[in-house]
Scaffold this active site. Sequence first.
Site, PDB file in Angstrom:
ATOM      1  N   VAL A 160      98.963 -37.906 -56.156  1.00  0.00           N
ATOM      2  CA  VAL A 160      99.664 -38.542 -57.713  1.00  0.00           C
ATOM      3  C   VAL A 160     101.504 -38.299 -56.733  1.00  0.00           C
ATOM      4  CG1 VAL A 160     100.896 -38.203 -59.618  1.00  0.00           C
ATOM      5  CG2 VAL A 160      98.223 -37.768 -59.162  1.00  0.00           C
ATOM      6  N   CYS A 161     102.207 -39.144 -57.049  1.00  0.00           N
ATOM      7  CA  CYS A 161     103.636 -39.112 -56.677  1.00  0.00           C
ATOM      8  C   CYS A 161     103.653 -38.709 -55.238  1.00  0.00           C
ATOM      9  CB  CYS A 161     104.088 -37.991 -57.474  1.00  0.00           C
ATOM     10  SG  CYS A 161     105.918 -37.954 -57.604  1.00  0.00           S
ATOM     11  N   THR A 162     104.656 -37.848 -54.788  1.00  0.00           N
ATOM     12  CA  THR A 162     104.871 -37.591 -53.391  1.00  0.00           C
ATOM     13  C   THR A 162     103.550 -36.838 -52.641  1.00  0.00           C
ATOM     14  OG1 THR A 162     106.166 -35.800 -53.839  1.00  0.00           O
ATOM     15  CG2 THR A 162     107.191 -37.789 -53.396  1.00  0.00           C
ATOM     16  N   SER A 172     103.073 -44.337 -54.137  1.00  0.00           N
ATOM     17  CA  SER A 172     103.888 -43.075 -54.319  1.00  0.00           C
ATOM     18  C   SER A 172     104.840 -43.264 -55.469  1.00  0.00           C
ATOM     19  CB  SER A 172     104.285 -42.398 -53.072  1.00  0.00           C
ATOM     20  OG  SER A 172     104.980 -41.247 -52.965  1.00  0.00           O
ATOM     21  N   ALA A 202     101.323 -43.543 -58.527  1.00  0.00           N
ATOM     22  CA  ALA A 202     102.881 -43.890 -58.145  1.00  0.00           C
ATOM     23  C   ALA A 202     103.265 -42.474 -58.852  1.00  0.00           C
ATOM     24  CB  ALA A 202     103.161 -44.968 -58.927  1.00  0.00           C
TER      25      ALA A 202
END
Lengths: 210, 210
Positions: free
Chosen positions: B99-101, B119, B149
Amino acid sequence: MQIAIVLFDQFTALDAVGPYEVLSRTPGAETFFVAEHTGPVRNDNASLALTADRTLAEVPRPDVVVVPGGPGQTPQMANPVLLDWLRAADTGSTWTTSVCTGALLLAKAGLLDGRRATSHWLALDALTGLGAKATGERVVFDGKYVTAAGVSSGIDMGLALLGRLTDDRTAQRVQLLMEYDPQPPYDAGSPDKAPADLVTEFRAHTRHSK
Amino acid sequence: MQIAIVLFDQFTALDAVGPYEVLSRTPGAETFFVAEHTGPVRNDNASLALTADRTLAEVPRPDVVVVPGGPGQTPQMANPVLLDWLRAADTGSTWTTSVCTGALLLAKAGLLDGRRATSHWLALDALTGLGAKATGERVVFDGKYVTAAGVSSGIDMGLALLGRLTDDRTAQRVQLLMEYDPQPPYDAGSPDKAPADLVTEFRAHTRHSK
Protein backbone atom coordinates in the site's frame (compact mmCIF):
# COMPACT_ATOMS: atom_id res chain seq x y z
CA MET A 1 -6.59 21.27 20.77
CA GLN A 2 -6.70 17.79 22.28
CA ILE A 3 -8.29 14.87 20.45
CA ALA A 4 -8.93 11.76 22.56
CA ILE A 5 -9.67 8.43 20.88
CA VAL A 6 -10.97 5.88 23.37
CA LEU A 7 -9.77 2.27 23.36
CA PHE A 8 -11.15 -0.76 25.18
CA ASP A 9 -10.64 -4.51 24.84
CA GLN A 10 -12.16 -5.95 21.66
CA PHE A 11 -12.62 -2.63 19.89
CA THR A 12 -12.72 -2.71 16.09
CA ALA A 13 -9.43 -1.38 14.76
CA LEU A 14 -10.63 0.59 11.74
CA ASP A 15 -13.33 2.30 13.84
CA ALA A 16 -10.49 3.99 15.71
CA VAL A 17 -7.77 4.26 13.06
CA GLY A 18 -10.01 5.64 10.29
CA PRO A 19 -10.86 8.87 12.12
CA TYR A 20 -7.39 8.90 13.69
CA GLU A 21 -5.68 9.01 10.29
CA VAL A 22 -7.75 12.08 9.37
CA LEU A 23 -8.03 13.95 12.65
CA SER A 24 -4.40 13.48 13.74
CA ARG A 25 -3.54 15.70 10.77
CA THR A 26 -5.49 18.64 12.24
CA PRO A 27 -3.00 21.53 12.39
CA GLY A 28 -2.10 22.29 16.00
CA ALA A 29 -3.91 19.31 17.49
CA GLU A 30 -2.51 16.68 19.84
CA THR A 31 -4.11 13.26 19.40
CA PHE A 32 -4.07 10.64 22.16
CA PHE A 33 -5.31 7.09 22.33
CA VAL A 34 -6.80 6.84 25.83
CA ALA A 35 -8.03 3.88 27.86
CA GLU A 36 -8.75 2.90 31.42
CA HIS A 37 -5.12 1.78 31.69
CA THR A 38 -2.12 2.64 29.52
CA GLY A 39 -0.44 0.00 27.37
CA PRO A 40 -1.49 -2.26 24.52
CA VAL A 41 -5.22 -2.79 23.95
CA ARG A 42 -6.27 -5.79 21.84
CA ASN A 43 -8.92 -5.56 19.15
CA ASP A 44 -11.90 -7.85 18.38
CA ASN A 45 -9.67 -10.30 16.50
CA ALA A 46 -6.92 -10.16 19.17
CA SER A 47 -4.30 -10.08 16.41
CA LEU A 48 -3.90 -6.29 16.64
CA ALA A 49 -2.92 -4.15 19.60
CA LEU A 50 -2.90 -0.37 19.70
CA THR A 51 -1.13 1.38 22.54
CA ALA A 52 -3.12 3.61 24.90
CA ASP A 53 -0.60 6.33 25.75
CA ARG A 54 -2.75 8.05 28.37
CA THR A 55 -5.31 6.92 30.90
CA LEU A 56 -8.81 8.36 30.74
CA ALA A 57 -8.04 10.19 33.99
CA GLU A 58 -5.00 11.87 32.42
CA VAL A 59 -7.09 13.43 29.63
CA PRO A 60 -10.12 14.84 31.45
CA ARG A 61 -10.88 17.77 29.11
CA PRO A 62 -10.37 16.80 25.47
CA ASP A 63 -11.77 19.10 22.82
CA VAL A 64 -12.76 16.17 20.63
CA VAL A 65 -13.83 12.75 21.91
CA VAL A 66 -13.96 9.77 19.51
CA VAL A 67 -15.52 6.50 20.69
CA PRO A 68 -15.10 3.44 18.45
CA GLY A 69 -17.25 0.33 18.55
CA GLY A 70 -16.71 -3.38 18.22
CA PRO A 71 -17.74 -6.45 20.20
CA GLY A 72 -16.06 -4.99 23.29
CA GLN A 73 -18.71 -2.28 23.40
CA THR A 74 -21.13 -4.68 25.10
CA PRO A 75 -19.17 -5.20 28.34
CA GLN A 76 -18.29 -1.48 28.39
CA MET A 77 -22.00 -0.66 28.72
CA ALA A 78 -21.60 -1.69 32.36
CA ASN A 79 -18.26 0.02 32.99
CA PRO A 80 -18.82 3.07 35.22
CA VAL A 81 -15.23 4.25 34.73
CA LEU A 82 -15.75 4.72 31.01
CA LEU A 83 -19.32 5.99 31.22
CA ASP A 84 -18.44 8.52 33.94
CA TRP A 85 -15.46 9.71 31.92
CA LEU A 86 -17.63 10.15 28.82
CA ARG A 87 -20.16 12.23 30.75
CA ALA A 88 -17.45 14.37 32.36
CA ALA A 89 -15.42 14.81 29.15
CA ASP A 90 -18.58 15.75 27.29
CA THR A 91 -19.21 18.71 29.58
CA GLY A 92 -16.06 20.36 28.18
CA SER A 93 -15.83 18.97 24.68
CA THR A 94 -16.37 20.87 21.47
CA TRP A 95 -17.28 17.67 19.63
CA THR A 96 -18.35 14.32 21.06
CA THR A 97 -18.28 11.62 18.40
CA SER A 98 -18.57 7.90 17.78
CA VAL A 99 -18.08 5.30 15.09
CA CYS A 100 -20.11 2.09 14.74
CA THR A 101 -21.45 0.74 18.05
CA GLY A 102 -19.52 3.43 19.91
CA ALA A 103 -22.82 5.35 19.59
CA LEU A 104 -24.38 2.86 22.01
CA LEU A 105 -21.82 3.90 24.62
CA LEU A 106 -22.59 7.58 24.09
CA ALA A 107 -26.31 6.77 24.36
CA LYS A 108 -25.80 4.65 27.48
CA ALA A 109 -23.97 7.60 29.05
CA GLY A 110 -27.11 9.62 28.37
CA LEU A 111 -25.55 11.89 25.77
CA LEU A 112 -27.81 11.10 22.81
CA ASP A 113 -31.26 11.37 24.44
CA GLY A 114 -33.67 12.57 21.78
CA ARG A 115 -30.84 13.32 19.36
CA ARG A 116 -30.54 12.19 15.76
CA ALA A 117 -27.71 9.67 15.59
CA THR A 118 -26.42 6.69 13.65
CA SER A 119 -24.52 3.45 14.29
CA HIS A 120 -23.69 0.18 12.57
CA TRP A 121 -26.72 -0.89 10.52
CA LEU A 122 -27.22 -3.91 12.79
CA ALA A 123 -27.28 -1.68 15.90
CA LEU A 124 -29.87 0.91 14.90
CA ASP A 125 -32.67 -0.75 16.88
CA ALA A 126 -30.47 -0.90 19.96
CA LEU A 127 -29.64 2.80 19.50
CA THR A 128 -33.34 3.64 19.38
CA GLY A 129 -33.84 1.55 22.51
CA LEU A 130 -31.32 3.74 24.30
CA GLY A 131 -33.24 6.93 23.59
CA ALA A 132 -31.69 8.29 20.40
CA LYS A 133 -33.49 8.96 17.12
CA ALA A 134 -31.60 6.44 15.03
CA THR A 135 -31.18 7.13 11.32
CA GLY A 136 -29.59 4.98 8.65
CA GLU A 137 -27.36 7.83 7.45
CA ARG A 138 -23.63 7.40 7.20
CA VAL A 139 -22.64 10.44 9.24
CA VAL A 140 -25.03 12.43 11.45
CA PHE A 141 -24.35 15.83 13.00
CA ASP A 142 -26.74 16.91 15.79
CA GLY A 143 -25.30 19.90 17.59
CA LYS A 144 -21.86 18.92 18.83
CA TYR A 145 -22.66 15.21 18.59
CA VAL A 146 -21.37 13.43 15.52
CA THR A 147 -22.03 9.75 14.96
CA ALA A 148 -20.95 7.51 12.11
CA ALA A 149 -22.31 4.22 10.81
CA GLY A 150 -20.29 0.98 10.72
CA VAL A 151 -16.49 0.65 10.84
CA SER A 152 -15.26 2.33 7.63
CA SER A 153 -17.65 5.28 7.99
CA GLY A 154 -15.30 6.86 10.51
CA ILE A 155 -13.12 8.05 7.64
CA ASP A 156 -16.03 9.99 6.14
CA MET A 157 -16.90 11.35 9.59
CA GLY A 158 -13.30 12.35 10.18
CA LEU A 159 -13.16 14.39 6.98
CA ALA A 160 -16.52 16.06 7.63
CA LEU A 161 -15.42 16.92 11.15
CA LEU A 162 -12.00 18.15 10.02
CA GLY A 163 -13.83 20.54 7.68
CA ARG A 164 -15.69 21.96 10.69
CA LEU A 165 -12.60 22.02 12.93
CA THR A 166 -10.58 23.87 10.28
CA ASP A 167 -11.89 24.63 6.79
CA ASP A 168 -12.80 22.86 3.57
CA ARG A 169 -9.37 23.37 2.06
CA THR A 170 -7.59 21.70 4.98
CA ALA A 171 -9.94 18.73 4.80
CA GLN A 172 -9.44 18.47 1.05
CA ARG A 173 -5.67 18.57 1.55
CA VAL A 174 -5.87 15.63 3.95
CA GLN A 175 -8.20 13.74 1.60
CA LEU A 176 -5.71 14.20 -1.24
CA LEU A 177 -2.76 13.17 0.94
CA MET A 178 -4.67 10.02 2.01
CA GLU A 179 -5.71 9.51 -1.61
CA TYR A 180 -9.25 8.91 -0.37
CA ASP A 181 -10.92 8.32 -3.72
CA PRO A 182 -12.71 5.06 -2.89
CA GLN A 183 -13.21 2.45 -5.59
CA PRO A 184 -14.66 -0.58 -3.81
CA PRO A 185 -14.46 -3.69 -6.02
CA TYR A 186 -17.96 -4.74 -4.89
CA ASP A 187 -21.09 -2.71 -4.17
CA ALA A 188 -22.23 -4.51 -1.04
CA GLY A 189 -21.40 -1.96 1.64
CA SER A 190 -24.89 -1.27 2.97
CA PRO A 191 -27.98 -3.36 3.64
CA ASP A 192 -29.70 -1.56 0.75
CA LYS A 193 -27.02 -2.63 -1.71
CA ALA A 194 -25.76 -6.03 -0.52
CA PRO A 195 -27.32 -9.32 -1.68
CA ALA A 196 -30.55 -9.71 0.32
CA ASP A 197 -29.64 -13.16 1.63
CA LEU A 198 -26.43 -11.82 3.18
CA VAL A 199 -28.42 -9.13 4.98
CA THR A 200 -30.88 -11.74 6.22
CA GLU A 201 -28.04 -13.96 7.40
CA PHE A 202 -26.49 -11.14 9.45
CA ARG A 203 -29.83 -10.12 10.94
CA ALA A 204 -30.60 -13.71 11.97
CA HIS A 205 -27.15 -14.08 13.54
CA THR A 206 -27.59 -10.81 15.45
CA ARG A 207 -30.99 -11.88 16.80
CA HIS A 208 -29.56 -15.27 17.75
CA SER A 209 -26.63 -13.78 19.63
CA LYS A 210 -28.78 -11.48 21.75
CA MET B 1 -2.96 -19.44 5.76
CA GLN B 2 -0.61 -16.86 7.26
CA ILE B 3 -0.95 -13.16 6.50
CA ALA B 4 2.02 -10.99 7.52
CA ILE B 5 1.66 -7.23 7.71
CA VAL B 6 5.03 -5.51 7.99
CA LEU B 7 5.62 -2.63 10.39
CA PHE B 8 8.55 -0.21 10.65
CA ASP B 9 9.09 3.10 12.42
CA GLN B 10 7.09 5.97 10.89
CA PHE B 11 4.75 3.78 8.88
CA THR B 12 1.35 5.28 8.02
CA ALA B 13 -1.29 3.68 10.22
CA LEU B 14 -4.17 3.37 7.76
CA ASP B 15 -1.85 1.82 5.14
CA ALA B 16 -1.55 -1.15 7.49
CA VAL B 17 -4.90 -1.16 9.29
CA GLY B 18 -7.06 -0.75 6.17
CA PRO B 19 -6.02 -4.07 4.60
CA TYR B 20 -5.73 -5.62 8.07
CA GLU B 21 -9.39 -4.94 8.85
CA VAL B 22 -10.41 -6.77 5.67
CA LEU B 23 -7.84 -9.56 5.42
CA SER B 24 -7.91 -10.53 9.11
CA ARG B 25 -11.48 -11.66 8.44
CA THR B 26 -10.32 -14.27 5.92
CA PRO B 27 -11.76 -17.58 7.14
CA GLY B 28 -9.00 -19.82 8.44
CA ALA B 29 -6.25 -17.23 8.22
CA GLU B 30 -3.87 -16.13 10.95
CA THR B 31 -2.80 -12.49 10.66
CA PHE B 32 0.39 -11.19 12.24
CA PHE B 33 1.93 -7.76 12.46
CA VAL B 34 5.64 -8.40 11.95
CA ALA B 35 8.69 -6.18 12.34
CA GLU B 36 12.41 -6.43 12.82
CA HIS B 37 11.77 -6.53 16.58
CA THR B 38 8.60 -7.31 18.51
CA GLY B 39 6.83 -4.64 20.54
CA PRO B 40 5.22 -1.29 19.81
CA VAL B 41 6.06 0.41 16.51
CA ARG B 42 5.30 4.14 16.20
CA ASN B 43 3.67 5.66 13.14
CA ASP B 44 4.56 8.78 11.13
CA ASN B 45 2.80 11.04 13.64
CA ALA B 46 4.29 9.20 16.65
CA SER B 47 0.92 9.42 18.41
CA LEU B 48 -0.04 5.85 17.43
CA ALA B 49 1.74 2.58 18.16
CA LEU B 50 0.80 -0.82 16.80
CA THR B 51 2.32 -3.89 18.38
CA ALA B 52 4.48 -6.19 16.27
CA ASP B 53 3.69 -9.62 17.73
CA ARG B 54 6.31 -11.52 15.71
CA THR B 55 9.72 -10.74 14.35
CA LEU B 56 10.33 -11.02 10.63
CA ALA B 57 12.51 -14.05 11.36
CA GLU B 58 9.64 -15.80 13.14
CA VAL B 59 7.38 -15.58 10.08
CA PRO B 60 9.63 -16.68 7.22
CA ARG B 61 6.96 -18.20 4.94
CA PRO B 62 3.75 -16.16 4.99
CA ASP B 63 1.17 -16.85 2.31
CA VAL B 64 0.32 -13.17 2.00
CA VAL B 65 2.75 -10.29 2.57
CA VAL B 66 1.44 -6.74 3.03
CA VAL B 67 3.91 -3.82 3.07
CA PRO B 68 2.58 -0.41 4.10
CA GLY B 69 4.20 2.92 3.32
CA GLY B 70 4.76 6.18 5.11
CA PRO B 71 7.73 8.48 5.73
CA GLY B 72 9.57 5.57 7.36
CA GLN B 73 9.80 3.85 4.00
CA THR B 74 12.77 6.05 3.04
CA PRO B 75 15.21 4.77 5.70
CA GLN B 76 13.96 1.19 5.16
CA MET B 77 15.24 1.37 1.55
CA ALA B 78 18.69 0.85 3.09
CA ASN B 79 17.70 -1.83 5.61
CA PRO B 80 19.09 -5.21 4.46
CA VAL B 81 17.14 -7.07 7.18
CA LEU B 82 13.81 -5.97 5.73
CA LEU B 83 14.81 -6.20 2.07
CA ASP B 84 16.31 -9.69 2.51
CA TRP B 85 13.18 -10.82 4.35
CA LEU B 86 10.96 -9.47 1.57
CA ARG B 87 12.96 -11.34 -1.08
CA ALA B 88 12.94 -14.58 0.94
CA ALA B 89 9.27 -14.34 1.92
CA ASP B 90 8.36 -13.63 -1.68
CA THR B 91 9.82 -16.94 -2.83
CA GLY B 92 7.09 -18.76 -0.90
CA SER B 93 4.21 -16.29 -0.93
CA THR B 94 0.96 -16.65 -2.80
CA TRP B 95 0.47 -12.90 -2.85
CA THR B 96 3.03 -10.13 -2.29
CA THR B 97 1.34 -6.79 -1.79
CA SER B 98 1.88 -3.18 -0.82
CA VAL B 99 0.00 0.00 0.00
CA CYS B 100 1.22 3.53 -0.74
CA THR B 101 5.02 3.89 -0.73
CA GLY B 102 5.34 0.28 0.42
CA ALA B 103 5.60 -0.40 -3.33
CA LEU B 104 8.97 1.36 -3.33
CA LEU B 105 10.23 -1.23 -0.82
CA LEU B 106 9.01 -4.10 -2.99
CA ALA B 107 10.66 -2.45 -5.98
CA LYS B 108 13.90 -1.86 -4.10
CA ALA B 109 13.91 -5.56 -3.19
CA GLY B 110 13.78 -6.26 -6.93
CA LEU B 111 10.29 -7.73 -6.89
CA LEU B 112 8.57 -5.33 -9.28
CA ASP B 113 11.08 -5.23 -12.16
CA GLY B 114 9.12 -4.65 -15.35
CA ARG B 115 5.81 -5.20 -13.57
CA ARG B 116 2.77 -2.96 -13.65
CA ALA B 117 2.37 -1.44 -10.20
CA THR B 118 1.02 1.58 -8.36
CA SER B 119 1.86 3.70 -5.31
CA HIS B 120 0.93 7.02 -3.72
CA TRP B 121 0.35 9.54 -6.52
CA LEU B 122 3.39 11.53 -5.37
CA ALA B 123 5.61 8.42 -5.57
CA LEU B 124 4.85 7.20 -9.09
CA ASP B 125 8.01 8.71 -10.60
CA ALA B 126 10.11 7.11 -7.88
CA LEU B 127 8.43 3.77 -8.59
CA THR B 128 9.29 4.08 -12.29
CA GLY B 129 12.86 4.93 -11.31
CA LEU B 130 13.07 1.62 -9.44
CA GLY B 131 12.17 -0.42 -12.52
CA ALA B 132 8.39 -0.88 -12.28
CA LYS B 133 5.84 0.21 -14.84
CA ALA B 134 4.02 2.71 -12.66
CA THR B 135 0.33 3.35 -13.33
CA GLY B 136 -2.02 5.79 -11.68
CA GLU B 137 -4.59 3.08 -10.97
CA ARG B 138 -5.93 2.55 -7.46
CA VAL B 139 -5.23 -1.19 -7.26
CA VAL B 140 -3.00 -3.11 -9.66
CA PHE B 141 -2.74 -6.89 -9.98
CA ASP B 142 0.26 -8.22 -11.94
CA GLY B 143 0.61 -11.93 -11.36
CA LYS B 144 0.87 -12.45 -7.62
CA TYR B 145 1.96 -8.84 -7.02
CA VAL B 146 -0.77 -6.50 -5.87
CA THR B 147 -0.06 -2.84 -5.25
CA ALA B 148 -2.38 -0.10 -4.04
CA ALA B 149 -2.22 3.68 -4.34
CA GLY B 150 -2.08 6.04 -1.34
CA VAL B 151 -3.10 5.24 2.24
CA SER B 152 -6.87 4.59 2.05
CA SER B 153 -6.58 2.50 -1.12
CA GLY B 154 -5.47 -0.48 0.98
CA ILE B 155 -9.12 -1.07 1.89
CA ASP B 156 -10.06 -1.45 -1.77
CA MET B 157 -7.03 -3.68 -2.30
CA GLY B 158 -7.95 -5.79 0.71
CA LEU B 159 -11.43 -6.47 -0.60
CA ALA B 160 -10.22 -7.26 -4.12
CA LEU B 161 -7.61 -9.63 -2.69
CA LEU B 162 -10.09 -11.24 -0.29
CA GLY B 163 -12.27 -12.00 -3.31
CA ARG B 164 -9.32 -13.86 -4.88
CA LEU B 165 -8.31 -15.59 -1.63
CA THR B 166 -11.88 -16.81 -1.03
CA ASP B 167 -14.81 -15.86 -3.25
CA ASP B 168 -16.96 -12.85 -4.10
CA ARG B 169 -19.58 -13.69 -1.52
CA THR B 170 -17.06 -13.76 1.34
CA ALA B 171 -15.64 -10.42 0.25
CA GLN B 172 -19.13 -8.93 0.01
CA ARG B 173 -19.92 -10.24 3.49
CA VAL B 174 -16.89 -8.45 4.90
CA GLN B 175 -17.74 -5.29 2.97
CA LEU B 176 -21.24 -5.32 4.46
CA LEU B 177 -19.95 -6.00 7.97
CA MET B 178 -17.52 -3.09 7.62
CA GLU B 179 -20.30 -1.00 6.09
CA TYR B 180 -17.88 0.04 3.37
CA ASP B 181 -20.20 2.24 1.36
CA PRO B 182 -17.99 5.33 1.11
CA GLN B 183 -19.56 8.78 1.04
CA PRO B 184 -16.63 11.21 1.22
CA PRO B 185 -17.84 14.72 2.07
CA TYR B 186 -15.41 16.19 -0.47
CA ASP B 187 -14.29 15.00 -3.90
CA ALA B 188 -10.60 15.77 -3.60
CA GLY B 189 -9.14 12.28 -3.21
CA SER B 190 -6.98 12.12 -6.33
CA PRO B 191 -4.80 14.60 -8.23
CA ASP B 192 -7.34 14.53 -11.07
CA LYS B 193 -10.16 15.65 -8.76
CA ALA B 194 -8.57 17.89 -6.13
CA PRO B 195 -8.21 21.66 -6.56
CA ALA B 196 -5.25 22.18 -8.92
CA ASP B 197 -3.41 24.50 -6.57
CA LEU B 198 -3.42 21.85 -3.81
CA VAL B 199 -1.87 19.36 -6.22
CA THR B 200 0.75 21.92 -7.24
CA GLU B 201 1.51 22.68 -3.61
CA PHE B 202 2.11 18.98 -2.79
CA ARG B 203 4.25 18.44 -5.87
CA ALA B 204 6.40 21.48 -5.03
CA HIS B 205 6.81 20.28 -1.45
CA THR B 206 7.80 16.79 -2.61
CA ARG B 207 10.40 18.16 -5.01
CA HIS B 208 11.76 20.45 -2.30
CA SER B 209 12.11 17.61 0.22
CA LYS B 210 14.09 15.37 -2.12
